[in-house]
Design a protein around this motif. Structure first.
Motif, PDB file in Angstrom:
ATOM      1  N   THR A  28       0.840  -1.197   0.000  1.00  0.00           N
ATOM      2  CA  THR A  28       0.000   0.000   0.000  1.00  0.00           C
ATOM      3  C   THR A  28       0.879   1.252   0.000  1.00  0.00           C
ATOM      4  O   THR A  28       2.026   1.223   0.448  1.00  0.00           O
ATOM      5  CB  THR A  28      -0.875   0.064   1.264  1.00  0.00           C
ATOM      6  OG1 THR A  28      -0.028   0.085   2.406  1.00  0.00           O
ATOM      7  CG2 THR A  28      -1.837  -1.109   1.344  1.00  0.00           C
ATOM      8  N   LEU A  46      -1.375  -0.417  -3.916  1.00  0.00           N
ATOM      9  CA  LEU A  46      -2.783  -0.271  -3.538  1.00  0.00           C
ATOM     10  C   LEU A  46      -2.921   0.959  -2.652  1.00  0.00           C
ATOM     11  O   LEU A  46      -2.268   1.058  -1.610  1.00  0.00           O
ATOM     12  CB  LEU A  46      -3.246  -1.522  -2.770  1.00  0.00           C
ATOM     13  CG  LEU A  46      -4.641  -1.422  -2.170  1.00  0.00           C
ATOM     14  CD1 LEU A  46      -5.715  -1.361  -3.247  1.00  0.00           C
ATOM     15  CD2 LEU A  46      -4.905  -2.588  -1.231  1.00  0.00           C
ATOM     16  N   ASP A  49      -8.046   1.898   1.645  1.00  0.00           N
ATOM     17  CA  ASP A  49      -8.807   2.755   2.567  1.00  0.00           C
ATOM     18  C   ASP A  49      -8.344   2.515   4.010  1.00  0.00           C
ATOM     19  O   ASP A  49      -8.801   3.179   4.939  1.00  0.00           O
ATOM     20  CB  ASP A  49     -10.325   2.566   2.410  1.00  0.00           C
ATOM     21  CG  ASP A  49     -10.792   1.174   2.764  1.00  0.00           C
ATOM     22  OD1 ASP A  49      -9.946   0.265   2.917  1.00  0.00           O
ATOM     23  OD2 ASP A  49     -12.022   0.966   2.888  1.00  0.00           O
ATOM     24  N   ASP A  88      -8.713   1.954  -3.595  1.00  0.00           N
ATOM     25  CA  ASP A  88      -9.838   1.370  -2.870  1.00  0.00           C
ATOM     26  C   ASP A  88     -11.065   2.269  -2.941  1.00  0.00           C
ATOM     27  O   ASP A  88     -10.957   3.488  -2.786  1.00  0.00           O
ATOM     28  CB  ASP A  88      -9.456   1.267  -1.381  1.00  0.00           C
ATOM     29  CG  ASP A  88      -9.425  -0.157  -0.895  1.00  0.00           C
ATOM     30  OD1 ASP A  88      -9.943  -1.056  -1.588  1.00  0.00           O
ATOM     31  OD2 ASP A  88      -8.870  -0.377   0.204  1.00  0.00           O
ATOM     32  N   GLU A 187      -8.525 -11.781   2.295  1.00  0.00           N
ATOM     33  CA  GLU A 187      -7.976 -11.276   3.569  1.00  0.00           C
ATOM     34  C   GLU A 187      -8.370 -12.166   4.747  1.00  0.00           C
ATOM     35  O   GLU A 187      -9.535 -12.578   4.869  1.00  0.00           O
ATOM     36  CB  GLU A 187      -8.468  -9.832   3.816  1.00  0.00           C
ATOM     37  CG  GLU A 187      -7.930  -9.276   5.132  1.00  0.00           C
ATOM     38  CD  GLU A 187      -8.073  -7.768   5.302  1.00  0.00           C
ATOM     39  OE1 GLU A 187      -8.490  -7.081   4.358  1.00  0.00           O
ATOM     40  OE2 GLU A 187      -7.750  -7.299   6.412  1.00  0.00           O
ATOM     41  N   VAL A 218      -0.054  -9.053  -0.413  1.00  0.00           N
ATOM     42  CA  VAL A 218      -0.125  -7.618  -0.136  1.00  0.00           C
ATOM     43  C   VAL A 218       0.001  -7.383   1.357  1.00  0.00           C
ATOM     44  O   VAL A 218      -0.505  -8.180   2.151  1.00  0.00           O
ATOM     45  CB  VAL A 218      -1.450  -6.990  -0.676  1.00  0.00           C
ATOM     46  CG1 VAL A 218      -2.695  -7.648  -0.112  1.00  0.00           C
ATOM     47  CG2 VAL A 218      -1.509  -5.484  -0.402  1.00  0.00           C
TER      48      VAL A 218
END
Ligand code: KIV
Length: 273
Positions: A28, A46, A49, A88, A187, A218
């Motif tokens: 991220t 990424l 959020d 996101d 996830e 990730v």
């Protein structure tokens, strides 16, 4: 004179073709400098959020707005030139209807310059994913633990421990792929389930607390750097302790200022002779 040839950005099509070929690396980023630091070593950045919690100190991701995601997404695009940038979609901007989702996603794509969006949900979001992908918006799905559903799920809990959860997560993976998503984040889901989904899914799976068998991994960059200490999930491996280094640097600066060791001649401007 040496001419630097600008590399083409990795596209969502490139990511799709990586399934079963080479693991996909994703981290991220929320800012231009962080994007610049990681760009050379990742395939996907990424703009999660998760920034609501990591950057803004919110208790969950629910308070993140479209304008926040657009501002951070645009910064990350400006700070990178190689990675595929995925932004996101925040809570409340895509769940109501495919049309509402299209309007929000179109703003994100147009105003950030990103290559695609990520949204949470499985079977219940399939119609929306299909609507978006048919209209030029590449979508990354997100199944298993869905942080935007923290209240209905009763907390941030590992998913797939009960037989009915296993079945419903498998159905989510199939629905997201059939709807046209180019990849899926899985996830906090038990390892065996993530591994099975990866074997059966025609699109790349990107794991976070999932399985080493996923097509990619990730993590939240602040988690691996030791820059977010409110909560460290089991799946987040620490590669640096930058938070401690920042505190140490602030302590040294404070001591230099209080003892008048800073600034010295090298930091001050003199009148021209
Ligand atoms: O918001 C985020 O950073 C994410 C990743 C943790 C997958 O969704």
């Amino acid at each position: 004179m040496s001419i630097k040839i600008k590399e083409r950005r990795i596209s969502v099509k490139d990511i799709e073709t990586r399934k079963g070929v080479e693991p996909i690396v994703c981290l991220t980023a929320y800012s231009a400098p962080m994007a610049e630091f990681i760009d050379d070593n990742v395939d996907i950045i990424l703009v999660g959020d998760s920034l609501g919690m990591v950057l803004y100190g919110m208790p969950s991701t629910l308070g993140v707005t479209l304008d926040m995601m657009i501002a951070h997404g645009a910064a990350v695009v400006r700070g990178s030139d190689k990675a595929c940038i995925i932004v996101d979609m925040p809570f409340g901007t895509y769940q109501e209807s495919p049309q509402a989702a299209y309007r929000s996603c179109a703003r994100v794509m147009a105003e950030t310059g990103c290559s695609g969006v990520k949204l949470e949900g499985g079977v219940e979001m399939a119609e929306t994913i299909s609507f978006l992908t048919k209209r030029g918006i590449p979508v990354m799905g997100h199944i298993g633990l869905k942080p935007q559903s923290v209240h209905t799920a009763g907390g941030f809990k590992v998913q797939g421990r009960k037989p009915d959860e296993i079945e419903s997560i498998k159905k989510d993976a199939v629905a997201v792929a059939e709807a046209g998503a180019f990849s899926i984040v899985i996830e906090s889901t038990i390892e065996q389930l993530s591994s099975e989904i990866t074997k059966e899914s025609p699109i790349p799976t990107i794991g976070i607390g999932a399985s080493v068998d996923c097509d990619g991994q990730v993590l939240v960059t602040e988690d691996i750097l030791g820059l977010f200490s409110d909560f460290t999930p089991r799946f987040a491996k620490r590669y640096a302790e930058l938070g401690t280094q920042i505190s140490d640097a602030a302590e040294k600066f404070a001591s230099d200022v209080k003892s008048r060791r800073f600034p010295t001649d090298e930091h001050c401007f003199k009148a021209k002779k």
